[in-house]
Motif scaffolding. Structure first.
Motif, PDB file in Angstrom:
ATOM      1  N   PHE A  80       0.822  -1.207   0.000  1.00  0.00           N
ATOM      2  CA  PHE A  80       0.000   0.000   0.000  1.00  0.00           C
ATOM      3  C   PHE A  80       0.857   1.258   0.000  1.00  0.00           C
ATOM      4  O   PHE A  80       2.028   1.233   0.391  1.00  0.00           O
ATOM      5  N   ASN A  82       0.717   3.757   2.036  1.00  0.00           N
ATOM      6  CA  ASN A  82       1.188   4.164   3.364  1.00  0.00           C
ATOM      7  C   ASN A  82       1.933   3.029   4.057  1.00  0.00           C
ATOM      8  O   ASN A  82       2.065   3.025   5.264  1.00  0.00           O
ATOM      9  N   TYR A  83       2.375   2.054   3.293  1.00  0.00           N
ATOM     10  CA  TYR A  83       3.194   0.918   3.755  1.00  0.00           C
ATOM     11  C   TYR A  83       2.420  -0.071   4.629  1.00  0.00           C
ATOM     12  O   TYR A  83       2.573  -1.266   4.481  1.00  0.00           O
ATOM     13  N   ALA A  84       1.616   0.457   5.596  1.00  0.00           N
ATOM     14  CA  ALA A  84       0.838  -0.414   6.489  1.00  0.00           C
ATOM     15  C   ALA A  84       1.693  -1.476   7.156  1.00  0.00           C
ATOM     16  O   ALA A  84       1.305  -2.634   7.271  1.00  0.00           O
ATOM     17  N   LEU A  85       2.886  -1.081   7.601  1.00  0.00           N
ATOM     18  CA  LEU A  85       3.694  -2.022   8.379  1.00  0.00           C
ATOM     19  C   LEU A  85       3.043  -2.203   9.744  1.00  0.00           C
ATOM     20  O   LEU A  85       2.465  -1.264  10.284  1.00  0.00           O
ATOM     21  N   PHE A  86       3.125  -3.414  10.293  1.00  0.00           N
ATOM     22  CA  PHE A  86       2.546  -3.656  11.610  1.00  0.00           C
ATOM     23  C   PHE A  86       3.435  -2.965  12.648  1.00  0.00           C
ATOM     24  O   PHE A  86       4.584  -3.372  12.846  1.00  0.00           O
ATOM     25  N   PRO A  87       2.914  -1.930  13.307  1.00  0.00           N
ATOM     26  CA  PRO A  87       3.794  -1.101  14.149  1.00  0.00           C
ATOM     27  C   PRO A  87       4.307  -1.824  15.385  1.00  0.00           C
ATOM     28  O   PRO A  87       5.308  -1.414  15.957  1.00  0.00           O
ATOM     29  N   HIS A  88       3.626  -2.891  15.806  1.00  0.00           N
ATOM     30  CA  HIS A  88       4.046  -3.579  17.025  1.00  0.00           C
ATOM     31  C   HIS A  88       5.001  -4.726  16.729  1.00  0.00           C
ATOM     32  O   HIS A  88       5.408  -5.438  17.639  1.00  0.00           O
ATOM     33  N   LEU A  89       5.343  -4.925  15.469  1.00  0.00           N
ATOM     34  CA  LEU A  89       6.272  -5.994  15.108  1.00  0.00           C
ATOM     35  C   LEU A  89       7.549  -5.383  14.544  1.00  0.00           C
ATOM     36  O   LEU A  89       7.522  -4.309  13.942  1.00  0.00           O
ATOM     37  N   TYR A  97       5.683 -12.316   8.679  1.00  0.00           N
ATOM     38  CA  TYR A  97       4.285 -12.546   9.053  1.00  0.00           C
ATOM     39  C   TYR A  97       3.580 -13.529   8.120  1.00  0.00           C
ATOM     40  O   TYR A  97       2.897 -14.448   8.568  1.00  0.00           O
ATOM     41  N   GLY A  98       3.758 -13.344   6.818  1.00  0.00           N
ATOM     42  CA  GLY A  98       3.082 -14.223   5.862  1.00  0.00           C
ATOM     43  C   GLY A  98       3.557 -15.663   5.958  1.00  0.00           C
ATOM     44  O   GLY A  98       2.857 -16.589   5.536  1.00  0.00           O
ATOM     45  N   ARG A 146       7.868  -7.859   2.647  1.00  0.00           N
ATOM     46  CA  ARG A 146       6.820  -8.591   3.352  1.00  0.00           C
ATOM     47  C   ARG A 146       5.833  -9.209   2.365  1.00  0.00           C
ATOM     48  O   ARG A 146       5.426 -10.359   2.508  1.00  0.00           O
TER      49      ARG A 146
ATOM     50  N   LEU B 471      -3.832  -2.327   7.507  1.00  0.00           N
ATOM     51  CA  LEU B 471      -3.059  -3.281   8.313  1.00  0.00           C
ATOM     52  C   LEU B 471      -3.728  -4.640   8.241  1.00  0.00           C
ATOM     53  O   LEU B 471      -3.075  -5.659   8.008  1.00  0.00           O
ATOM     54  N   LEU B 478      -1.576 -11.655   3.266  1.00  0.00           N
ATOM     55  CA  LEU B 478      -0.444 -12.517   3.602  1.00  0.00           C
ATOM     56  C   LEU B 478      -0.896 -13.875   4.116  1.00  0.00           C
ATOM     57  O   LEU B 478      -0.077 -14.698   4.491  1.00  0.00           O
TER      58      LEU B 478
END
Lengths: 378, 571
Positions: A80, A82-89, A97-98, A146, B471, B478
């Motif tokens: 995406f 806005n990257y949508a990286l999981f901020p807590h990981l 993750y995948g 990712r 998210l 994934l």
């Protein structure tokens, strides 16, 4: 993987976001959806990913309908804007993750796969970093790693460069293109930036108001736009409305624009033809044959001439206009002419500092174009 | 069954999981809230199975009810609102425009009254303004005659201001901090002087928040119960207090009629408030907030001196209203009858047996009950609140209705819920020929959960709303299922809100008084606040000791809320 969209429509209440969109993307192809905001390109992408289901029509992966298939079962990688990286990981956990849901392709361990992907996007050793501590470009490369980690059959990129500055965007674009062709993964790329679309794509679909305006290779779209919209959307263009005056024996068409009369070449003169003629292009040409290809005197038509095809003091079709504005752009200077109320853009190769006086605002300039450099649109 | 069909069935179940959980929550809400409240309404309009408007008409045509009760209730709420604004707005000014040590701490302390049991605040005021309170001791120490401030309207208003001024300060500070300094600078550059720029640019941006603070204060004080009961007694009775007294006299129809009138007013006000709030959501801190200045001026002009004196005076009032009552309570709890230090009051709390001193209220069981009810409340309110948070942040048809229905417990007083649970579930309901009854203890947990879950929702929902939908979409592309994405991605990102909500739920349950006092069957299911109220009229010592215990629990909750709960500008 071969992707097909067959007459896909998406409506929200009475609003139509997609209106019978049909596309096919070949295995390994880098295919771009381009258009102004609200044209339906992101909706198309979301229908492919399974985040939206089409109101009508079918999305097929390798001929198999995706109706009712959940996003997690489609094997599609998505990146995406806005990257949508999981901020807590951490970065490594994001990329891994995948791999919680599938074994790493290639048979190695998860850690190996993560290291391999981070290496691919030039972020080797970033596993333990916090996504927040990375720059925008780095975050975007993590998002790409990712999406690619589980080895998707299809990669979807939704305006992935829009949040980055121009220089970084150029570099990352080339990197994405390189990775894509290395892995050979079928890729659908969404952007509103036409120059980006022309630069990286194998083929491009121009979307407007939920419809496909034209599909083709970048050069084909640039030089032979089918519609006025495509002509104006991709690059700069001078689009003129004309009336057919006569069809001389010597060939070509004589048209009038205001008081001026121009000779246009008939048929399609392809400039900078590249690559083999694909099936689809043959199809397009066949379709072209259906429309009234031989305009009669009195018919109205629209044609376009690219700024670089307007030459100062050359060409059979001459235009005298007044310079209203110049913009120095390095290799060329964009000169805007007022031609009896119509504005024309001319790209003049820069002739050094002395030559600049020629285009001073207020001077009269005569430019011209060859019959073959004009292109008739619908 | 083949593995594929098992997987298909699991998927089908998962897709409906949210619907199932939502349905379950709806049932719980129906049984624990809507049905009981409906019982109260039925009591008011049904006599011998026939619909009648007589009880409500009797209330609305009685001069006693209209003037002495309803008018008085509105009047004290109005004055309390004015007092809360008067006390809260200067704080908002100080918090948003000045820099001083402890500003952030003081600012987060404004959430504390929200989790403080109101009965505890009442003890603090009794310990301060009572016949043997701090004030009269101080007066007699300097040879002045004692004053009687309890059982006056003023005492009620000040106690209400204690409660609601911090709320006003909180809401207005948030708005003030989100004013973009550039808007003021633009006005100034266009020719407005500072005063004019404040009036034309800043004030319009503050007014909505002042409106929100005032409306909430009015709603809360209109339905205030323990403070009025403890500081006003039955002489100065609000609707709530009078409903309670009618229930004690077993005059249920009359109680119900009054409760209906009260609920109608509260719901109307809350509806107005919710509309207002929805249209006036301020967006956090401004990127470019107004500059802060030092409290002590750099040079002492007449104007800056006046301002500093004003701030000093205000600080004194704040000390009197907020610090003295709490300090008095703590002091009284360790002061013996002879005026010396003693821990007898605390030792008494640990006593298992009812003694003469306790007037048949056993302190230790009350403490244990409170803890047990709090645990029960957690179990019910947290899942309910989280489910509601998910539901109110998803988009679907009819969401507006869900929002209102789920937030209704905010608008209905604890007395009404308590009365409904008593008349409905505790006295028993016939369902398909079987008489279903629940014990008072269960009903208390139900009432607490109903009162607490909106706080969980309000803590968690903003975090869900702020989550980027991409998210979840990334996780799903994934390979994660919807539920898996919830567990892996969403819950870890909202858990701080869940913890803060849980802390709120505990504080609400521990401090809940209104419905507990109606539902507590004899001394067996008394909680700490109920015990405090029983002690209060008779002996201050045990009441203050119990009050200190409540303060401890509340402060612990506050610390958790403050650590995990974000800024909470809206509440």
């Amino acid at each position: 993987m071969r992707l097909e969209l067959d007459a896909v429509s998406k409506r929200y209440g009475s609003a139509t976001a997609l209106d019978s969109v049909s596309l096919s993307v070949d295995d390994g192809e880098f295919f771009t959806l381009v258009g102004p905001s609200g044209c339906g390109k992101t909706t198309t992408l979301r229908c492919i990913a399974g985040f939206e289901s089409p109101t009508e029509g079918t999305v097929r992966f390798d001929g198999e309908s995706m109706a009712g298939v959940a996003p997690e079962s489609r094997g599609v990688g998505v990146v995406f804007q806005n990257y949508a990286l999981f901020p807590h990981l951490s970065v490594g956990e994001n990329v891994a993750y995948g791999l919680r849901f599938t074994d790493p392709p290639g048979g190695g361990s998860r850690d190996e796969r993560v290291a391999e992907l981070l290496d691919l996007v030039d972020l080797a050793g970033f596993e333990d970093r916090d996504p927040d501590s990375l720059s925008g470009g780095q975050q975007q490369r993590v998002a790409l790693a990712r999406a690619l980690a589980p080895g998707p059959d299809l990669l979807l990129l939704d305006e992935p460069m829009s949040a980055l500055d121009a220089r970084l965007r150029d570099r990352l674009r080339r990197q994405v293109k390189r990775i894509q062709s290395e892995l050979g993964v079928t890729t659908v790329y969404v952007t509103h930036d036409q120059s980006e679309a022309l630069a990286v794509s194998d083929r491009v679909a121009v979307l407007n108001r939920g419809r496909v305006e034209q599909v083709g290779q970048p050069r084909e779209l640039y030089h032979r736009p089918r519609t006025r919209f495509v002509a104006e959307f991709l690059g700069e263009n001078n689009v003129l409305d004309a009336v057919v005056e006569s069809r001389p024996e010597t060939g070509g068409i004589r048209v009038g624009v205001g008081d001026a009369v121009f000779t246009l070449a008939e048929g399609r003169r392809v400039l900078g033809r590249a690559g083999a003629v694909s099936d689809e292009r043959a199809e397009n040409d066949a379709k072209d044959g259906d429309r009234p290809a031989r305009p009669a005197p009195g018919d109205e038509l629209t044609f376009c001439v690219r700024p670089e095809q307007l030459r100062v003091g050359a060409g059979t079709n001459r235009i005298r206009g007044t310079v209203v504005d110049t913009e120095f752009q390095g290799a060329t200077t964009r000169v805007r002419l007022d031609w009896g109320g119509t504005e024309l853009v001319v790209a003049v190769e820069d002739g050094g500092e002395e030559a600049a006086a020629e285009f001073e605002v207020g001077t009269t300039l005569e430019v011209g174009f060859a019959p073959a450099s004009a292109h008739i649109v619908e | 069954m083949s593995s594929a069909s098992v997987r298909r069935a699991a998927r089908a179940l998962e897709q409906r999981l949210l619907t199932l959980v939502a349905a379950l929550t709806a049932v719980v809400l129906l049984v624990l809230f809507y049905y009981p409240v409906a019982t109260v309404f039925a009591d008011a309009v049904l006599a011998d199975g026939r619909v009648t408007i007589e009880p409500i008409a009797a209330v609305l045509t009685s001069e006693f009810y209209l003037v002495d009760i309803i008018w008085f209730t509105a009047k004290q709420a109005f004055y309390s609102t004015l007092a809360s604004l008067a006390l809260g707005l200067p704080a908002a000014w100080l918090f948003s425009r000045f820099e001083f040590r402890g500003r952030e701490t003081l600012r987060s302390l404004t959430i504390l009254p929200f989790v403080m049991p109101s009965i505890m605040v009442a003890i603090g005021f009794v310990a301060t303004f009572g016949r043997n309170g701090t004030l009269n001791r101080a007066l007699s120490a300097v040879g002045l005659p004692p004053v009687e401030l309890l059982f006056t309207l003023e005492a009620i208003i000040v106690a209400h201001a204690f409660y609601n001024a911090p709320l006003v300060a909180r809401v207005v500070t948030a708005a003030w901090e989100s004013v973009d300094a550039r808007t003021v600078e633009t006005a100034r550059s266009l020719g407005a002087n500072p005063r004019r720029a404040f009036r034309d640019v800043v004030l319009p941006q503050l007014l909505p928040s002042i409106g929100v603070g005032a409306t909430l204060t009015f709603i809360f004080t209109f339905a205030s119960f323990p403070i009025v009961l403890a500081l006003g007694g039955f002489q100065l009775a609000t609707i709530e207090v009078f409903v309670y007294s009618r229930v004690r006299d077993l005059a249920y129809a009359e109680a119900a009629s009054l409760a209906v009138v009260e609920t109608a007013v509260s719901i109307t006000l809350t509806a107005v408030y919710l509309r207002y709030e929805a249209s006036q959501r301020s967006a956090g801190g401004a990127a470019n907030p107004l500059p802060r200045q030092s409290v002590l001026p750099d040079d002492w002009t007449p104007k800056s001196t006046l301002r500093t004196v004003g701030i000093a005076g205000y600080t004194l009032v704040v000390g009197l209203v907020f610090v003295v009552p709490i300090a008095s309570m703590v002091l009284a709890s360790v002061t013996g009858g002879d005026g010396g230090f003693t821990l007898a009051n605390y030792a008494f709390l640990a006593e298992r047996q009812a003694t003469g001193a306790s007037f048949q209220v056993k302190p230790l069981p009350a403490i244990l009950n409170s803890l047990a009810f709090a645990a029960g409340t957690l179990v019910v309110a947290v899942p309910m609140g989280v489910t509601m948070a998910v539901l109110t942040t998803r988009r679907y048809r009819g969401r507006g209705l869900i929002d209102v229905l789920s937030m209704a417990p905010f608008a209905v007083s604890g007395i009404v819920v308590g009365l409904g649970l008593l008349r409905g579930l505790v006295f028993g309901v016939d369902v398909l020929g079987t008489r279903i009854r629940v014990t008072g203890a269960l009903a208390i947990v139900a009432a607490h959960a109903v009162g607490a879950y909106p706080f969980v929702t309000r803590n968690v929902a903003p975090l869900f709303a702020r989550l980027d939908g991409r998210l979840v979409e990334s996780a799903r592309s994934l390979g994660a299922t919807r539920t898996r994405a919830l567990v892996d991605i969403e819950l870890p990102l909202v858990w701080t809100g869940v913890v803060a909500g849980a802390a709120f739920a505990v504080a609400i349950s521990i401090g809940e008084f209104d419905s507990t006092i109606i539902l507590a069957e004899g001394a067996g299911s008394y909680t700490m606040p109920v015990a405090v109220e029983r002690f209060l009229g008779r002996r201050l010592g045990p009441a203050t000791a119990m009050g200190c215990l409540l303060l401890l629990v509340t402060s612990a909750s506050f610390l958790v809320v403050d650590r995990f709960g974000g800024r909470w500008g809206e509440l």
